[in-house]
Each structure stands twice: as C-alpha cells, then as structure tokens.
Design a protein around this motif. Structure first.
Motif, PDB file in Angstrom:
ATOM      1  N   ILE A 196       0.839  -1.202   0.000  1.00 52.27           N
ATOM      2  CA  ILE A 196       0.000   0.000   0.000  1.00 52.27           C
ATOM      3  C   ILE A 196       0.873   1.250   0.000  1.00 52.27           C
ATOM      4  O   ILE A 196       0.619   2.211  -0.732  1.00 52.27           O
ATOM      5  N   LEU A 217       1.069   4.288  -2.892  1.00 56.88           N
ATOM      6  CA  LEU A 217       0.878   5.713  -2.626  1.00 56.88           C
ATOM      7  C   LEU A 217       2.119   6.514  -2.995  1.00 56.88           C
ATOM      8  O   LEU A 217       2.021   7.588  -3.613  1.00 56.88           O
ATOM      9  N   VAL A 239      -6.866   1.462  -7.305  1.00 58.03           N
ATOM     10  CA  VAL A 239      -6.388   1.399  -5.923  1.00 58.03           C
ATOM     11  C   VAL A 239      -7.540   1.014  -5.004  1.00 58.03           C
ATOM     12  O   VAL A 239      -8.702   1.231  -5.328  1.00 58.03           O
ATOM     13  N   LYS A 273      -9.273   2.022  -1.908  1.00 58.23           N
ATOM     14  CA  LYS A 273      -9.336   3.235  -1.089  1.00 58.23           C
ATOM     15  C   LYS A 273      -9.347   2.923   0.403  1.00 58.23           C
ATOM     16  O   LYS A 273      -8.762   3.655   1.195  1.00 58.23           O
ATOM     17  N   LEU A 314      -5.768   2.273   1.397  1.00 59.37           N
ATOM     18  CA  LEU A 314      -4.984   3.507   1.378  1.00 59.37           C
ATOM     19  C   LEU A 314      -5.303   4.383   2.583  1.00 59.37           C
ATOM     20  O   LEU A 314      -4.420   5.023   3.149  1.00 59.37           O
ATOM     21  N   PHE A 317      -4.142   8.171   3.696  1.00 60.54           N
ATOM     22  CA  PHE A 317      -4.679   8.755   2.458  1.00 60.54           C
ATOM     23  C   PHE A 317      -6.137   9.113   2.721  1.00 60.54           C
ATOM     24  O   PHE A 317      -6.978   8.232   2.836  1.00 60.54           O
TER      25      PHE A 317
END
Length: 293
Positions: free
Chosen positions: A52, A56, A79, A81, A84, A89
């Motif tokens: 991960i 990023l 990706v 989410k 993340l 993120f």
C-alpha cells in the motif's frame, strides 16, 4: 516485485531499473523500465502495508514528475481506497488527490469515463445519493461543462463539442411533477451555457440518453450522479473504459474498473482497459505536443 509477477506468469519480460524517466524511452524495446527504489513482496490480491505504501509513493512521485514536465502524463492503476486510508490517504479517490497535488479546486478536476461507444461525466461523484440534489447548482453544472468542452477540443480534437445534459429525476422531472431540480437548476444552467455559444442539449431523461440513436447526437453526456454516468459506460465498454481526469495541468488516465482482488494473480483478468488508458494518455500527449509546437 514486478520480476516476481513476471515469473509467476511464465512471461519473458526483462525488468530493469532506471535512474530517471529520461532513460525509460530508449529501454522499452528490450525491457520494462522501472523508476524508483521502493519495493514490496509480490502478494497478488492480498494488500499489506508495504504494498500500500509503495502504491501511494508511486502515485505521489509520478504526479510530481508530470507536474515538473519530466514525463508526458500519469496512468494510474486501480487502488483500494479502504487500504490507502489505513496509511493516511484521506481523499475520496485518486482524482481528488490529483486535484490537490496540482493546486486545482476539487470541483474543477472533472472525471470523464471514455470508451469506444460513449463519453460520460458524473457532475457529482463520491457522495451518498441523498446528497446529490443539494450539491447540484447552476454554477457547478456550468463550470464542469466548460471544462469538459475545453478538454474535448484540446485533448480529443473535437473542434465544436456537443454536450448532452441529463435530468436528475424520472422523465427529467416532467415539468415539476417528479421534482423541481430540472426547472430550478439544470435548465437555467443549459440556457446559460447556450448563451456562451456552447452546443448543449437537455435536460434529457436518464433512461433515454444512452440509446444508440441518442449517443449519435453528442460527444459527451453529463450525468447528475456517479451511477447515472458509470452504469451505461460499464455496460457498453467495460473492457475498454478509461477514466480521464479533465481540468488538470497534467494528463491522467486510468482503467475504469476496480482492483478485483479476487482474481488478482490468476492470469484471467482482461488488460484491455489498462491498454486503452495507456493509448489514450499517449494520444492526449501527442495532441498537446502538436498544439504547442
């Protein structure tokens, strides 16, 4: 990690590291060039912290290089989410991240889904359906329509783009019987855009806007919410659908599908959408380059 992925598929694809993006172009005939020192274990369909973090960091690095003019654009993979967000993120998606990284207001980073049969734009994106009416405004529709029209001219070579704007309610509200958004918001926006010289039609009932006959009358359809735009695109062009971010100073495309962890690494995923995203980014870069030459 990429070498392990190649080996797992039994492919003959040499992977070579490069010290700068400038070295990549000359290497493609003989190897897959990889820029950057980060690495992680090859664990398809099983996201973990190192992977991960690498995803990023790659997104951040690629965006920075594109902004600096070191490469023509960014093609992102899907990706997860939720994963993340576990490492800090806090954006709803990559589109919102790219807008912030480029110093562009979030509403000016416009998501367009493009395939061989259809181009469509959701005017509201990552929000609950119950929030959509309150998010719509004349200014929002006009601002995004202008961005779409400008992108169709610059990046897709359409000199006089035609935009079709969907209604929000069944039958496009039917003169207020099924909702007032068409009369209060959508129609005034269309009239303003026409006054500016844009070729805009609507509001069209959502159930009729994507028929073959209707699609022949416009270059892009503007939908009121996420699924109104994405369902027809995925039904028509799932294996060739591309997510293009308009309104940025850089080029960004992505395949219009998710991570599909359940089939990752099994050799059964269709790469068509990723290939289409790469081709579209290259075509957009060529048009921008020709325009600036």
């Amino acid at each position: 990690m990429l070498r392990a992925a190649v080996a797992a598929r039994g492919l003959t694809v040499p992977v070579a590291t490069v010290a700068s993006p400038d070295e990549a172009a000359a290497m493609f005939d003989t190897a897959l060039p990889v820029f950057g020192a980060l690495d992680c274990e090859y664990r398809p369909g099983q996201p973990e912290a190192d992977g991960i973090g690498t995803a990023l960091a790659s997104l951040e690095a690629a965006t920075g290089l594109a902004r600096a003019g070191a490469m023509a654009g960014v093609v992102t993979a899907p990706v997860a989410k939720a994963q993340l967000s576990s490492i800090g993120f806090h954006y709803p998606g990559q589109t919102e991240f790219l807008a912030a990284a480029c110093g562009v207001p979030e509403d000016d980073a416009v998501m367009m889904l493009a395939g061989p049969s259809l181009r469509t734009v959701p005017l509201t994106v990552h929000c609950a359906l119950s929030e959509v009416p309150a998010r719509l405004s004349v200014d929002l529709i006009c601002r995004k329509a202008r961005i779409v029209a400008a992108a169709l001219r610059r990046d897709f070579g359409i000199a006089e783009p035609r935009l079709a704007i969907a209604g929000l309610n069944p039958h496009a509200g039917e003169n207020g019987r099924f909702g007032e958004e068409e009369r209060a918001i959508i129609t005034p926006a269309i009239e303003r855009l026409r006054g500016e010289g844009l070729a805009v039609t609507g509001p069209h009932p959502g159930d009729a806007l994507f028929t073959p006959r209707a699609r022949a009358t416009y270059d892009a359809a503007l939908a009121m919410y996420h699924d109104q735009a994405l369902i027809p695109l995925k039904a028509l062009d799932f294996d060739e659908g591309v997510n293009v971010t308009l309104g940025l100073p850089i080029i960004r495309t992505s395949p219009d599908h998710g991570t599909a962890f359940d089939i990752a690494g099994k050799g059964i995923a269709d790469p068509g959408a990723m290939a289409a995203a790469l081709r579209m980014a290259g075509q957009m870069a060529a048009r921008r380059g020709a325009a600036s030459a």
